[in-house]
Design a protein around this motif. Structure first.
Motif, PDB file in Angstrom:
ATOM      1  N   VAL A   1      48.869  28.263  50.689  1.00 35.77           N
ATOM      2  CA  VAL A   1      49.257  26.871  50.935  1.00 35.77           C
ATOM      3  C   VAL A   1      48.257  26.192  51.865  1.00 35.77           C
ATOM      4  O   VAL A   1      47.820  25.054  51.626  1.00 35.77           O
ATOM      5  CB  VAL A   1      50.686  26.814  51.522  1.00 35.77           C
ATOM      6  CG1 VAL A   1      50.993  25.416  52.058  1.00 35.77           C
ATOM      7  CG2 VAL A   1      51.706  27.193  50.461  1.00 35.77           C
ATOM      8  N   PHE A   2      47.859  26.877  52.924  1.00 33.55           N
ATOM      9  CA  PHE A   2      46.892  26.299  53.854  1.00 33.55           C
ATOM     10  C   PHE A   2      45.537  26.107  53.175  1.00 33.55           C
ATOM     11  O   PHE A   2      44.848  25.108  53.409  1.00 33.55           O
ATOM     12  CB  PHE A   2      46.748  27.204  55.078  1.00 33.55           C
ATOM     13  CG  PHE A   2      45.851  26.635  56.145  1.00 33.55           C
ATOM     14  CD1 PHE A   2      46.358  25.801  57.123  1.00 33.55           C
ATOM     15  CD2 PHE A   2      44.495  26.933  56.166  1.00 33.55           C
ATOM     16  CE1 PHE A   2      45.533  25.274  58.104  1.00 33.55           C
ATOM     17  CE2 PHE A   2      43.663  26.411  57.133  1.00 33.55           C
ATOM     18  CZ  PHE A   2      44.187  25.580  58.110  1.00 33.55           C
ATOM     19  N   ARG A   3      45.174  27.052  52.318  1.00 33.74           N
ATOM     20  CA  ARG A   3      43.871  26.960  51.657  1.00 33.74           C
ATOM     21  C   ARG A   3      43.804  25.763  50.724  1.00 33.74           C
ATOM     22  O   ARG A   3      42.802  25.047  50.683  1.00 33.74           O
ATOM     23  CB  ARG A   3      43.612  28.254  50.892  1.00 33.74           C
ATOM     24  CG  ARG A   3      42.217  28.339  50.268  1.00 33.74           C
ATOM     25  CD  ARG A   3      42.133  29.582  49.403  1.00 33.74           C
ATOM     26  NE  ARG A   3      42.409  30.791  50.163  1.00 33.74           N
ATOM     27  CZ  ARG A   3      42.777  31.943  49.615  1.00 33.74           C
ATOM     28  NH1 ARG A   3      42.930  32.027  48.300  1.00 33.74           N
ATOM     29  NH2 ARG A   3      42.996  32.999  50.370  1.00 33.74           N
ATOM     30  N   TRP A   4      44.888  25.508  49.965  1.00 37.31           N
ATOM     31  CA  TRP A   4      44.855  24.424  48.982  1.00 37.31           C
ATOM     32  C   TRP A   4      45.164  23.060  49.591  1.00 37.31           C
ATOM     33  O   TRP A   4      44.645  22.038  49.112  1.00 37.31           O
ATOM     34  CB  TRP A   4      45.846  24.708  47.849  1.00 37.31           C
ATOM     35  CG  TRP A   4      45.402  25.818  46.943  1.00 37.31           C
ATOM     36  CD1 TRP A   4      45.854  27.097  46.933  1.00 37.31           C
ATOM     37  CD2 TRP A   4      44.395  25.742  45.932  1.00 37.31           C
ATOM     38  NE1 TRP A   4      45.205  27.842  45.980  1.00 37.31           N
ATOM     39  CE2 TRP A   4      44.291  27.024  45.336  1.00 37.31           C
ATOM     40  CE3 TRP A   4      43.562  24.719  45.456  1.00 37.31           C
ATOM     41  CZ2 TRP A   4      43.402  27.301  44.305  1.00 37.31           C
ATOM     42  CZ3 TRP A   4      42.676  25.007  44.432  1.00 37.31           C
ATOM     43  CH2 TRP A   4      42.606  26.280  43.873  1.00 37.31           C
ATOM     44  N   LEU A   5      45.998  23.022  50.614  1.00 37.49           N
ATOM     45  CA  LEU A   5      46.414  21.737  51.183  1.00 37.49           C
ATOM     46  C   LEU A   5      45.591  21.308  52.389  1.00 37.49           C
ATOM     47  O   LEU A   5      45.616  20.128  52.752  1.00 37.49           O
ATOM     48  CB  LEU A   5      47.895  21.797  51.581  1.00 37.49           C
ATOM     49  CG  LEU A   5      48.886  22.040  50.446  1.00 37.49           C
ATOM     50  CD1 LEU A   5      50.315  21.996  50.968  1.00 37.49           C
ATOM     51  CD2 LEU A   5      48.691  21.028  49.321  1.00 37.49           C
ATOM     52  N   VAL A   6      44.882  22.222  53.015  1.00 37.66           N
ATOM     53  CA  VAL A   6      44.109  21.868  54.215  1.00 37.66           C
ATOM     54  C   VAL A   6      42.622  22.178  54.023  1.00 37.66           C
ATOM     55  O   VAL A   6      41.768  21.300  54.183  1.00 37.66           O
ATOM     56  CB  VAL A   6      44.657  22.602  55.458  1.00 37.66           C
ATOM     57  CG1 VAL A   6      43.835  22.242  56.689  1.00 37.66           C
ATOM     58  CG2 VAL A   6      46.119  22.265  55.684  1.00 37.66           C
TER      59      VAL A   6
ATOM     60  N   CYS B   1      36.989  20.415  53.011  1.00 35.85           N
ATOM     61  CA  CYS B   1      35.676  20.707  52.418  1.00 35.85           C
ATOM     62  C   CYS B   1      35.199  19.545  51.550  1.00 35.85           C
ATOM     63  O   CYS B   1      34.019  19.166  51.591  1.00 35.85           O
ATOM     64  CB  CYS B   1      35.746  21.989  51.596  1.00 35.85           C
ATOM     65  SG  CYS B   1      35.999  23.488  52.559  1.00 35.85           S
ATOM     66  N   ILE B   2      36.099  18.957  50.766  1.00 32.60           N
ATOM     67  CA  ILE B   2      35.715  17.821  49.912  1.00 32.60           C
ATOM     68  C   ILE B   2      35.318  16.626  50.769  1.00 32.60           C
ATOM     69  O   ILE B   2      34.333  15.923  50.463  1.00 32.60           O
ATOM     70  CB  ILE B   2      36.880  17.468  48.964  1.00 32.60           C
ATOM     71  CG1 ILE B   2      37.109  18.615  47.973  1.00 32.60           C
ATOM     72  CG2 ILE B   2      36.584  16.183  48.211  1.00 32.60           C
ATOM     73  CD1 ILE B   2      38.305  18.403  47.061  1.00 32.60           C
TER      74      ILE B   2
END
Length: 645
Positions: free
Chosen positions: A304-309, A314-315
């Motif tokens: 969850v942290f990787r995809w939402l934060v 990074c983008i």
């Protein structure tokens, strides 16, 4: 504290690994860790030092030759076998120690890197028992103690010490050597296999790049002005690069296997079980596999942290890089549109873009490390893998986005050449400043040699010198006090007192004897100390004077001040390794803090019923005692190998 400061100011012999603590570390923490090391790793020899001004404690760790042999067997260290027993390398065994080369020599059998690796192996495997607590740190059963204390900030640094003799040899045979092969075996013996393998690859890659460089230069010379010849040469060079890249990889595989076999790492067994990272956090639970207590972090929270934060950040960073690139290009178009602008002014936007690219690399590195820490990976391998993915993605876009934009969108080859050259030169310059100048200035500042006063004096001396040159006074007048005279041997012409003090500090650091002075210590004190500063105050303000802090037995066996200097009284009577199993270290040892203020030590009297401290020095003898103390302090500085204060 700088590593070099510890090496120059602490004359402890046979020290392999140094462990420093924060200045807020209390005696209970030191005694607790010391007792656990003594009980868990009895092979180690530890000495404790304390820096007087910074109040930083340090453990100086080493081991005897016999214990190092047992440690080499425990960690499966591979050593060279004598030719009469088959040659090659094999894991060390104490039962068959006679088959290994140089086993008879304690100095030659283990390299400094191998000694340090064995000690680090022991320290990393010091594990806590069930229910052990240190202040607010609750250890799990079997958890490594020293990595956990390092992650919590109790231990500041754990690092090996350099050997100046070997470094000097490597400086001559490696750094200063021109057009000679790298001493890879010496690098491996001193820095280890990983560092040696990296420089082996770097040298192999640099040598292999000569072939495309030569072929490319020849094709460039043969290229004519027409487009057809350019296309033919470009196609030929592209085909050559494809063949060269394939051969390069295959040749490096062979070369890497040769070096791995030579250094004994070709068939080294992989670690069967990787320890969790000390920074890994989670809820305590009983492991369903081992049945032991461990930390557990749900994988869904990491995803969850990787995809939402992590991904949105990074983008955003990549979009920021693209926006900065467009702004620099628009600024360049504006500059080139001005007719009166000089030719060099059109490089200003390119230089700004190159500096921005380098700065963004540093900022994003910190952002990537923070994101990786927040994702809370259990294993170090997983942590490094995800960190590499983040760094490679950003650095690729950050470094090559402008080149792709110019080459494939604008299709301006002349602009692409200028941009590529500007990025290469500016980034190379900034990297040299970062890797060479910045560490040097930081080290000088840590050693107390790069202070505002020293910089101010240096600027004044430079301005004075240029003022004299501008006024036509290149030669000093006969009445100049800085000219060498009969009573000032060794004083350079044109150097004032403050400049000589700066030169001495830059040569060896404060508190280190100046090699160039040799035996000429009879210079006037007015040239060594600034106005209003006495020798005694200079020693105190130097910042490198140490206070004796040792663990001594609570018995009436303290060595006298006039006793022998080069005995083993510290190891025999005051060694921290004398804690017996099951005993409280506080009941056996005490912290002995002998402040040698103005060189005056407390002296223990031997009486019939007890001991006392000599106090009440009268005013009449005060001046004489202070002068003798200053002389003793100067003697301690001149003989650092036999005094430790």
């Amino acid at each position: 504290m700088s590593h070099k400061s510890w090496m120059k100011t602490v004359p402890t012999e046979n020290c392999d690994v140094l462990m420093t603590f924060a200045d807020t570390t209390d005696d209970h923490t030191l005694l607790w860790l010391l007792n656990h090391i003594r009980l868990g790793i009895p092979e180690l020899i530890i000495q404790i030092r304390h820096h007087k001004h910074t109040r930083v404690y340090a453990f100086f760790v080493t081991a005897t030759y016999e214990n190092l042999l047992r440690g080499a067997e425990e960690m499966g260290l591979r050593k060279a076998v004598k030719p009469e027993f088959g040659g090659g390398t094999r894991s060390f065994s104490c039962e068959e120690d006679y088959i290994y080369e140089n086993i008879e020599s304690e100095l030659c059998f283990f390299t400094s890197q191998e000694r340090q690796s064995i000690i680090k192996y022991w320290m990393d495997n010091l594990r806590a028992k069930h229910g052990e607590v240190l202040h607010n740190i609750n250890f799990l059963e079997g958890q490594p103690i020293i990595p956990e204390l390092s992650a919590r900030g109790v231990i500041q640094q754990v690092f090996p010490l350099h050997e100046q003799r070997i470094l000097s040899q490597l400086m001559k045979s490696w750094v200063q050597a021109v057009c000679e092969k790298q001493p890879l075996d010496d690098i491996c013996d001193y820095f280890g296999v990983k560092i040696a393998m990296y420089f082996a690859w770097l040298g192999f890659y640099t040598t292999s790049m000569l072939y495309p460089a030569v072929i490319g230069f020849v094709l460039w010379m043969l290229t004519e002005s027409d487009q057809t010849s350019r296309d033919i040469c470009c196609v030929v060079f592209a085909l050559f690069n494809v063949v060269w890249a394939t051969l390069f990889l295959e040749r490096w595989k062979r070369r890497g296997a040769e070096l791995a076999y030579k250094w004994g790492t070709l068939d080294a067994p992989a670690e069967s079980l990787e320890e969790p990272r000390p920074q890994f956090r989670g809820v305590k639970r009983c492991s369903p596999i081992t049945g032991c207590e461990e930390f557990y972090y749900p994988p869904w929270r990491r995803r969850v942290f990787r995809w939402l934060v992590s991904l949105p950040i990074c983008i955003l960073c990549l979009c920021f890089v693209f926006l900065v690139m467009l702004i620099c290009f628009e600024l360049q178009e504006f500059v080139m549109g001005i007719k009166e602008m000089p030719r060099l002014a059109r490089f200003i936007p390119k230089i700004m873009l190159a500096i921005t690219v380098t700065a963004c690399d540093e900022v994003y590195r910190k952002i990537a490390c923070w994101l990786n820490d927040m994702e809370n990976y259990r294993l170090q391998s997983a942590y490094e893998k995800n960190l590499i993915i983040k760094m490679v993605l950003f650095q690729f876009v950050n470094s090559y986005l402008s080149l792709f934009y110019i080459g494939f969108y604008l299709k301006d080859m002349e602009r692409l050449k200028e941009m590529l050259a500007t990025l290469l030169i500016i980034r190379q310059f900034l990297q040299n400043v970062k890797e060479v100048l910045q560490p040097y200035l930081y080290e000088r500042h840590k050693l107390g040699e790069l202070t505002l006063r020293a910089v101010w004096d240096l600027l004044l001396s430079v301005l004075l010198k240029y003022a004299r040159l501008a006024a036509g006074k290149a030669q000093a007048s006969p009445t100049d006090q800085t000219m060498p005279g009969p009573g000032l041997r060794g004083t350079r012409p044109g150097l004032g007192p403050s400049e000589r003090r700066e030169k001495k500090c830059l040569n060896g650091g404060c508190g280190v004897p100046d090699e160039e002075e040799g035996g000429e210590r009879d210079e006037a004190d007015s040239g060594r100390f600034s106005e209003g500063e006495t020798e005694e105050e200079s020693l105190i303000d130097c910042g490198l004077k140490l206070r004796k802090v040792s663990f001594i037995e609570k018995v009436d066996r303290r060595p006298a001040c006039g006793g022998p200097l080069m005995d083993n009284s510290f190891l025999e009577e005051g060694s921290p390794t004398m804690v017996e199993k099951g005993m409280d270290p506080a009941s056996v040892f005490e912290m002995c803090d002998d402040d040698d203020d103005n060189g005056i030590h407390d002296v223990k009297e031997s009486g019939g019923g007890g001991t006392g401290v000599v106090e009440g020095i009268n005013a009449a003898a005060g001046a004489a005692v202070a002068a003798a103390a200053a002389a003793a302090a100067a003697a301690c500085q001149r003989c650092p190998a036999i005094f430790w204060v």
